[in-house]
Design a protein around this motif. Structure first.
Motif, PDB file in Angstrom:
ATOM      1  N   LYS A  87       0.829  -1.207   0.000  1.00 57.92           N
ATOM      2  CA  LYS A  87       0.000   0.000   0.000  1.00 57.92           C
ATOM      3  C   LYS A  87       0.865   1.259   0.000  1.00 57.92           C
ATOM      4  N   PRO A  88       0.687   2.153  -0.987  1.00 59.62           N
ATOM      5  CA  PRO A  88       1.417   3.422  -0.969  1.00 59.62           C
ATOM      6  C   PRO A  88       0.830   4.417   0.024  1.00 59.62           C
ATOM      7  N   THR A 129       7.867  -2.083  11.320  1.00 57.44           N
ATOM      8  CA  THR A 129       7.086  -1.485  10.239  1.00 57.44           C
ATOM      9  C   THR A 129       6.027  -2.461   9.730  1.00 57.44           C
ATOM     10  N   ARG A 130       5.003  -1.920   9.110  1.00 57.78           N
ATOM     11  CA  ARG A 130       3.971  -2.768   8.503  1.00 57.78           C
ATOM     12  C   ARG A 130       4.521  -3.400   7.231  1.00 57.78           C
ATOM     13  N   LYS A 131       4.354  -4.690   7.124  1.00 59.34           N
ATOM     14  CA  LYS A 131       4.910  -5.404   5.978  1.00 59.34           C
ATOM     15  C   LYS A 131       4.154  -5.104   4.685  1.00 59.34           C
ATOM     16  N   ASP A 132       2.925  -4.584   4.805  1.00 55.74           N
ATOM     17  CA  ASP A 132       2.132  -4.295   3.603  1.00 55.74           C
ATOM     18  C   ASP A 132       2.220  -2.828   3.193  1.00 55.74           C
ATOM     19  N   MET A 133       3.065  -2.058   3.861  1.00 55.80           N
ATOM     20  CA  MET A 133       3.167  -0.628   3.563  1.00 55.80           C
ATOM     21  C   MET A 133       4.442  -0.320   2.792  1.00 55.80           C
ATOM     22  N   LEU A 134       4.317   0.524   1.763  1.00 59.29           N
ATOM     23  CA  LEU A 134       5.495   1.073   1.108  1.00 59.29           C
ATOM     24  C   LEU A 134       6.009   2.228   1.963  1.00 59.29           C
ATOM     25  N   TYR A 202       8.170   5.375  -1.330  1.00 64.02           N
ATOM     26  CA  TYR A 202       7.296   4.242  -1.669  1.00 64.02           C
ATOM     27  C   TYR A 202       8.136   3.002  -1.998  1.00 64.02           C
ATOM     28  N   ALA A 203       9.088   2.720  -1.130  1.00 60.49           N
ATOM     29  CA  ALA A 203       9.947   1.551  -1.308  1.00 60.49           C
ATOM     30  C   ALA A 203       9.336   0.342  -0.606  1.00 60.49           C
ATOM     31  N   LYS A 204       9.706  -0.830  -1.077  1.00 55.48           N
ATOM     32  CA  LYS A 204       9.172  -2.079  -0.537  1.00 55.48           C
ATOM     33  C   LYS A 204      10.226  -2.759   0.324  1.00 55.48           C
TER      34      LYS A 204
END
Length: 547
Positions: A87-88, A129-134, A202-204
């Motif tokens: 998610k961005p 950090t949230r694993k689903d967040m960019l 917005y990095a993964k």
């Protein structure tokens, strides 16, 4: 009556008739199943953002109307749950344009750019950090690992190590367009004393399978800024210690990796050579090994062979201190009881180094190993795993690159461990020759030196002067003793000084320390009949004349 403006934070899927004043924070195109659409990030005056999708059907109508950093009034759109894998935006819902969506009031709203909320390296490493967040991150590019510079069977790629203001590091992988952008900046960089600062938006976070923890760009969303003239970047650079800045700036370039860090840089204006010598004893290895206390020394040695340590060539590091974090599964715990959730791999390699035939164990740590090998420990381990090698005691063949190198070192000599811990190294050949020049003229011990008399049960020190000066010294002492004895008595006993009846040079023997600080030597003849020394006479016995 017109609908009032609402806040992005209030948007939910209970209705479609929303009206918001927004600023376009980010815009990118997406190609999926050979169809193209574009997506955006809207932000309002409160700094809240939301992810926006403009489907292929409406792309032609809206694509040219939206531009980065411009403001708009947007009304009537569909709202859906934000169930994206990455998610961005942290908003629980996302906006999707429909045929009834209206756009007006271009640049009539005063909306400031969103303040960047950069994720700390510690939060990434510890898994907070949230694993689903960019995420947004930035740091100094410290070193380059694997790089695919040209297109072919593989995509453009560059692996980096980023360092933050508190000296935490994390791996970063740039792909395709962003890799090409980095290569261009690196090639055009003239002043290598200025570090490369990378800001990745917005990095993964990547921690899939056996791959090491790292951050990477996604295929469409990510923004890459290198040495950007932004307030956040300026504030970051001001917060970095000058010695850290100077140490890492010269290491990033693919073509200029000559000097590694120094942990004792009190003066940022010093050259690397001055930092290596500052507060250190410049000594050859043989003299360092004689020191009885922990000391910082500057020396020159040649790396000869890897030592097969029982701990292997790398270890899990603690995120809060330099100690190893142990355990079979997270959290890994160090001796200081710090808990580390993610695996942080660091080099620790023991190498036998030699100077003038004198060997010593040198311990190379992560920074110096990465400098010499040009690849991080995590990347090296990943390469081994991909090759099917999981034994931690299997030393990669690539480590041989650290052998047969003559380098200048700043080391911490630890006599209790009989080893040198490497603090800094310099590859510059003229400096290496300059540093070791005074030691090249040191006189060597003659290989033809006679063997020591077994009765002494001592060995001649390798630092002992050569045979001839020692023999002359002994002969002078003996002659002097004979003269004194002749003046004091008329007749001597049958025990005579060895050198009186032996015209040949006295065989040199090991030195024995005595209370007055002088040195005396012992010969076989001198040890017979209880005589103490060939240079220190027994009490002379005078005999009566009538005898």
């Amino acid at each position: 009556m017109a609908r009032p403006f609402e806040n992005i934070a209030d948007i939910n899927d209970t209705k479609d008739l929303w009206k918001v004043a927004v600023r376009v924070e980010h815009k990118w195109s997406v190609i999926s199943n050979n169809k193209e659409h574009f997506e955006m990030i809207f932000v309002d005056k409160n700094g809240c953002d939301i992810h926006v999708v403009v489907p292929t059907t409406y792309m032609a109508a809206y694509n040219d109307r939206f531009a980065l950093d411009q403001t708009y009034t947007v009304s009537n759109f569909k709202v859906e749950r934000n169930n994206l894998v990455f998610k961005p935006s942290g908003h629980g819902f996302m906006v999707k344009f429909t045929g009834g969506t209206t756009v007006s009031d271009v640049n009539k709203h005063e909306i400031q750019p969103k303040q960047h909320m950069f994720t700390s390296f510690v939060d990434i490493i510890t898994g907070k950090t949230r694993k689903d967040m960019l995420i947004d991150i930035f740091g100094i590019g410290e070193s380059i690992g694997y790089a695919q510079r040209h297109r072919g069977s593989k995509k453009l790629q560059v692996n980096l190590v980023l360092r933050d203001a508190t000296n935490n590091t994390i791996n970063c992988t740039l792909w395709e367009t962003y890799a090409a952008q980095f290569f261009k900046v690196d090639e055009e960089r003239v002043n290598t004393s200025v570090p490369i600062v990378i800001m990745l938006r917005y990095a993964k976070i990547k921690e899939e399978g056996q791959y090491p923890l790292s951050v990477t760009n996604t295929f469409h969303v990510t923004q890459l800024h290198i040495n950007a003239d932004l307030p956040a970047v300026k504030h970051f650079l001001e917060s970095i210690p000058k010695e850290t800045m100077s140490a890492v700036s010269s290491q990033l370039s693919l073509n200029s990796q000559n000097v590694s860090r120094s942990t004792n840089s009190d003066n940022s204006r010093q050259t690397p050579m001055q930092r290596l010598l500052s507060g250190a004893l410049a000594l050859p290895l043989i003299e360092i090994k004689k020191l009885k206390q922990v000391s910082f020394c500057a020396t020159v040695v040649e790396t000869k062979k890897l030592i097969a340590s029982s701990f292997g060539w790398c270890y899990r590091a603690c995120h809060s201190c330099p100690k190893a974090a142990r355990g079979d599964e997270p959290p890994f715990i160090c001796d200081n009881n710090h808990k580390t959730e993610a695996e942080i791999w660091r080099y620790k390699i023991e190498i036998e180094a030699v100077h003038k035939g004198v060997p010593c164990k040198f311990i190379f740590w992560d920074w110096e190993c990465t400098d010499l090998l040009e690849i991080s420990a995590a990347q090296m381990r990943d390469t081994m795993i991909q090759a099917g090698i999981t034994d931690p005691l299997e030393f990669p063949l690539a480590l041989d690159k650290m052998l047969d190198l003559e380098l200048a070192f700043r080391v911490k000599w630890q006599p209790s461990w009989d080893s040198c811990s490497v603090v800094m190294l310099i590859k510059d050949k003229p400096f290496v020759q300059q540093l070791k020049a005074p030691w090249e003229h040191t006189q060597k011990v003659s290989t033809s030196q006679p063997s020591v008399t077994p009765l002494t049960e001592q060995k001649v020190s390798t630092s002992q002067p050569s045979v001839t000066p020692l023999t002359e010294q002994i002969k002078e002492s003996v002659d002097e003793a004979k003269t004194d004895a002749a003046e004091e008595c008329e007749i001597l006993t049958d025990v005579e000084i060895t050198s009186r009846h032996n015209p040949d040079p006295v065989t040199p023997t090991a030195k024995r320390h005595i209370g007055d600080g002088s040195n005396e030597s012992t010969t076989v003849a001198g040890m017979c009949d209880g005589e103490l020394s060939s240079t220190k006479l027994k009490k002379i016995i005078k005999l009566e004349k009538n005898i």
